[in-house]
Design a protein around this motif. Structure first.
Motif, PDB file in Angstrom:
ATOM      1  N   GLU A   6       5.196   7.798   7.142  1.00 38.87           N
ATOM      2  CA  GLU A   6       5.487   8.950   8.002  1.00 38.87           C
ATOM      3  C   GLU A   6       6.969   9.298   7.958  1.00 38.87           C
ATOM      4  O   GLU A   6       7.359  10.409   8.302  1.00 38.87           O
ATOM      5  CB  GLU A   6       5.032   8.656   9.432  1.00 38.87           C
ATOM      6  N   SER A   7       7.793   8.357   7.573  1.00 33.69           N
ATOM      7  CA  SER A   7       9.215   8.631   7.379  1.00 33.69           C
ATOM      8  C   SER A   7       9.716   7.776   6.236  1.00 33.69           C
ATOM      9  O   SER A   7       9.143   6.734   5.925  1.00 33.69           O
ATOM     10  CB  SER A   7      10.009   8.338   8.660  1.00 33.69           C
ATOM     11  N   GLY A   8      10.780   8.226   5.593  1.00 32.36           N
ATOM     12  CA  GLY A   8      11.282   7.492   4.437  1.00 32.36           C
ATOM     13  C   GLY A   8      10.593   7.943   3.161  1.00 32.36           C
ATOM     14  O   GLY A   8       9.649   8.738   3.178  1.00 32.36           O
ATOM     15  N   THR A   9      11.057   7.428   2.047  1.00 32.43           N
ATOM     16  CA  THR A   9      10.559   7.837   0.736  1.00 32.43           C
ATOM     17  C   THR A   9      10.427   6.630  -0.171  1.00 32.43           C
ATOM     18  O   THR A   9      11.236   5.709  -0.117  1.00 32.43           O
ATOM     19  CB  THR A   9      11.521   8.847   0.082  1.00 32.43           C
ATOM     20  N   VAL A  10       9.380   6.646  -0.989  1.00 29.41           N
ATOM     21  CA  VAL A  10       9.175   5.613  -2.003  1.00 29.41           C
ATOM     22  C   VAL A  10       9.330   6.261  -3.374  1.00 29.41           C
ATOM     23  O   VAL A  10       8.627   7.216  -3.701  1.00 29.41           O
ATOM     24  CB  VAL A  10       7.778   4.973  -1.889  1.00 29.41           C
ATOM     25  N   TYR A  11      10.247   5.767  -4.165  1.00 29.32           N
ATOM     26  CA  TYR A  11      10.455   6.257  -5.528  1.00 29.32           C
ATOM     27  C   TYR A  11       9.978   5.189  -6.507  1.00 29.32           C
ATOM     28  O   TYR A  11      10.374   4.027  -6.404  1.00 29.32           O
ATOM     29  CB  TYR A  11      11.932   6.543  -5.793  1.00 29.32           C
ATOM     30  N   THR A  12       9.127   5.574  -7.448  1.00 33.95           N
ATOM     31  CA  THR A  12       8.665   4.635  -8.463  1.00 33.95           C
ATOM     32  C   THR A  12       8.771   5.277  -9.843  1.00 33.95           C
ATOM     33  O   THR A  12       8.522   6.470  -9.996  1.00 33.95           O
ATOM     34  CB  THR A  12       7.198   4.205  -8.235  1.00 33.95           C
ATOM     35  N   ALA A  13       9.137   4.460 -10.812  1.00 34.53           N
ATOM     36  CA  ALA A  13       9.152   4.893 -12.206  1.00 34.53           C
ATOM     37  C   ALA A  13       7.914   4.317 -12.870  1.00 34.53           C
ATOM     38  O   ALA A  13       7.815   3.116 -13.083  1.00 34.53           O
ATOM     39  CB  ALA A  13      10.417   4.399 -12.914  1.00 34.53           C
ATOM     40  N   GLY A  14       6.933   5.168 -13.154  1.00 36.88           N
ATOM     41  CA  GLY A  14       5.678   4.674 -13.696  1.00 36.88           C
ATOM     42  C   GLY A  14       4.603   4.662 -12.620  1.00 36.88           C
ATOM     43  O   GLY A  14       4.829   5.065 -11.478  1.00 36.88           O
ATOM     44  N   ARG A  26       0.828  -1.207   0.000  1.00 37.67           N
ATOM     45  CA  ARG A  26       0.000   0.000   0.000  1.00 37.67           C
ATOM     46  C   ARG A  26       0.863   1.259   0.000  1.00 37.67           C
ATOM     47  O   ARG A  26       0.505   2.262  -0.620  1.00 37.67           O
ATOM     48  CB  ARG A  26      -0.942  -0.007   1.211  1.00 37.67           C
ATOM     49  N   ALA A  27       2.007   1.189   0.664  1.00 31.89           N
ATOM     50  CA  ALA A  27       2.914   2.338   0.663  1.00 31.89           C
ATOM     51  C   ALA A  27       3.517   2.548  -0.717  1.00 31.89           C
ATOM     52  O   ALA A  27       3.604   3.677  -1.207  1.00 31.89           O
ATOM     53  CB  ALA A  27       4.014   2.133   1.702  1.00 31.89           C
ATOM     54  N   VAL A  28       3.928   1.465  -1.369  1.00 33.08           N
ATOM     55  CA  VAL A  28       4.496   1.567  -2.715  1.00 33.08           C
ATOM     56  C   VAL A  28       3.459   2.100  -3.692  1.00 33.08           C
ATOM     57  O   VAL A  28       3.764   2.885  -4.593  1.00 33.08           O
ATOM     58  CB  VAL A  28       5.042   0.206  -3.187  1.00 33.08           C
ATOM     59  N   ALA A  29       2.196   1.694  -3.496  1.00 30.64           N
ATOM     60  CA  ALA A  29       1.120   2.130  -4.386  1.00 30.64           C
ATOM     61  C   ALA A  29       0.695   3.574  -4.135  1.00 30.64           C
ATOM     62  O   ALA A  29      -0.078   4.131  -4.910  1.00 30.64           O
ATOM     63  CB  ALA A  29      -0.088   1.209  -4.243  1.00 30.64           C
ATOM     64  N   GLY A  30       1.172   4.172  -3.044  1.00 29.34           N
ATOM     65  CA  GLY A  30       0.790   5.541  -2.725  1.00 29.34           C
ATOM     66  C   GLY A  30      -0.517   5.644  -1.973  1.00 29.34           C
ATOM     67  O   GLY A  30      -1.049   6.740  -1.787  1.00 29.34           O
ATOM     68  N   LEU A  31      -1.055   4.509  -1.511  1.00 28.16           N
ATOM     69  CA  LEU A  31      -2.318   4.517  -0.783  1.00 28.16           C
ATOM     70  C   LEU A  31      -2.121   4.764   0.703  1.00 28.16           C
ATOM     71  O   LEU A  31      -3.074   5.091   1.410  1.00 28.16           O
ATOM     72  CB  LEU A  31      -3.045   3.177  -0.985  1.00 28.16           C
ATOM     73  N   LEU A  32      -0.902   4.574   1.187  1.00 29.52           N
ATOM     74  CA  LEU A  32      -0.593   4.754   2.602  1.00 29.52           C
ATOM     75  C   LEU A  32       0.733   5.494   2.703  1.00 29.52           C
ATOM     76  O   LEU A  32       1.791   4.873   2.784  1.00 29.52           O
ATOM     77  CB  LEU A  32      -0.506   3.389   3.301  1.00 29.52           C
ATOM     78  N   PRO A  33       0.706   6.833   2.680  1.00 32.93           N
ATOM     79  CA  PRO A  33       1.951   7.603   2.704  1.00 32.93           C
ATOM     80  C   PRO A  33       2.767   7.302   3.959  1.00 32.93           C
ATOM     81  O   PRO A  33       2.226   7.333   5.068  1.00 32.93           O
ATOM     82  CB  PRO A  33       1.468   9.062   2.699  1.00 32.93           C
TER      83      PRO A  33
END
Length: 244
Positions: free
Chosen positions: A77-85, A68-75
């Motif tokens: 609170e710390s750290g960052t998820v980078y996705t191409a596409g 869910r975090a990778v999908a952007g559904l659960l932002p």
């Protein structure tokens, strides 16, 4: 990390009934019983195009939260998820409209994924056939609320798999259905992988993971225990469970 309301003491959180819920809702004071739950802690990895990555671990280990975090559904609170596409999350609880027919949900689901109407018409029959919901009757014309959990999960997978995704995340979708559907699903995942997409699969079936994935992430209590080739990680996980 997420917050649980009413997890501590205090007058407002002492009861679980409707009256207590209304008291909490209308209270002007911030509840003192707010507890932070770290569902995923310090997980770091890089996924590449063309990979099919399995996520394994005990119940509550953070697998679904990570997706869910990778999908952007659960932002986070710390750290960052980078996705191409654009990541797309498919789960057995993926939202379709229960009051509409399966056939109508095929159209709406495809449009929601950004498919143009002409492509929806082109894929329509294949989606229904792949899902198998009409194999034992014309269930496609019935409301989704009449479907079994397995039928609904098969339809969700069939809709999501009709389009090539940059990042496709599948949460337990292969755990339902008969052996024939699982075989078709695994073949479809391999097709998506060959089209340069990245696939994540959460499953409690070690066989599905072995048959589908070339890399596995093993999580326990929200922490990444192991990241490596499928056979190596799954074998270590099985040995871990034997010692429990």
């Amino acid at each position: 990390m997420y917050r649980v309301q009413g997890a501590g003491g205090g007058k407002a959180s002492s009861g679980g009934g409707a009256t207590a819920a209304l008291a909490r809702m209308f209270s002007r004071k911030r509840s003192s019983g707010v507890r932070k739950v770290h569902a995923v802690k310090g997980v770091s990895f890089t996924a590449y195009r063309g990979e099919a990555i399995g996520l394994i671990g005990s119940n509550g280990s953070g697998k679904s939260t990570l997706l869910r975090a990778v999908a952007g559904l659960l932002p986070p609170e710390s750290g960052t998820v980078y996705t191409a596409g654009q990541p797309s999350l498919l789960g057995v609880n993926a939202a379709l409209m229960n009051d509409l027919s399966g056939e109508r949900n095929v159209v709406l689901g495809c449009l929601a994924m950004g498919m143009p109407p002409e492509q929806v018409r082109e894929k329509y029959d294949d989606i229904l056939e792949f899902s198998g919901i009409n194999e034992k009757g014309e269930f496609g014309s019935l409301p989704m609320r009449t479907y079994s959990s397995g039928m609904a999960a098969r339809l969700r997978f069939a809709i999501a798999a009709a389009k090539s995704h940059d990042v496709l995340m599948i949460d337990e979708a292969l755990a339902t259905g008969d052996a024939g559907f699982r075989k078709r699903s695994e073949a479809r995942i391999r097709e998506l992988q060959e089209k340069a997409g990245t696939v994540f699969l959460v499953s409690h079936s070690n066989k599905s993971i072995r048959d589908t994935c070339d890399r596995v992430l093993w999580l326990e209590h929200g922490e990444l225990i192991m990241d490596g080739p499928t056979d190596e990680v799954v074998t270590a996980y099985q040995e871990f469970n034997k010692k429990k």
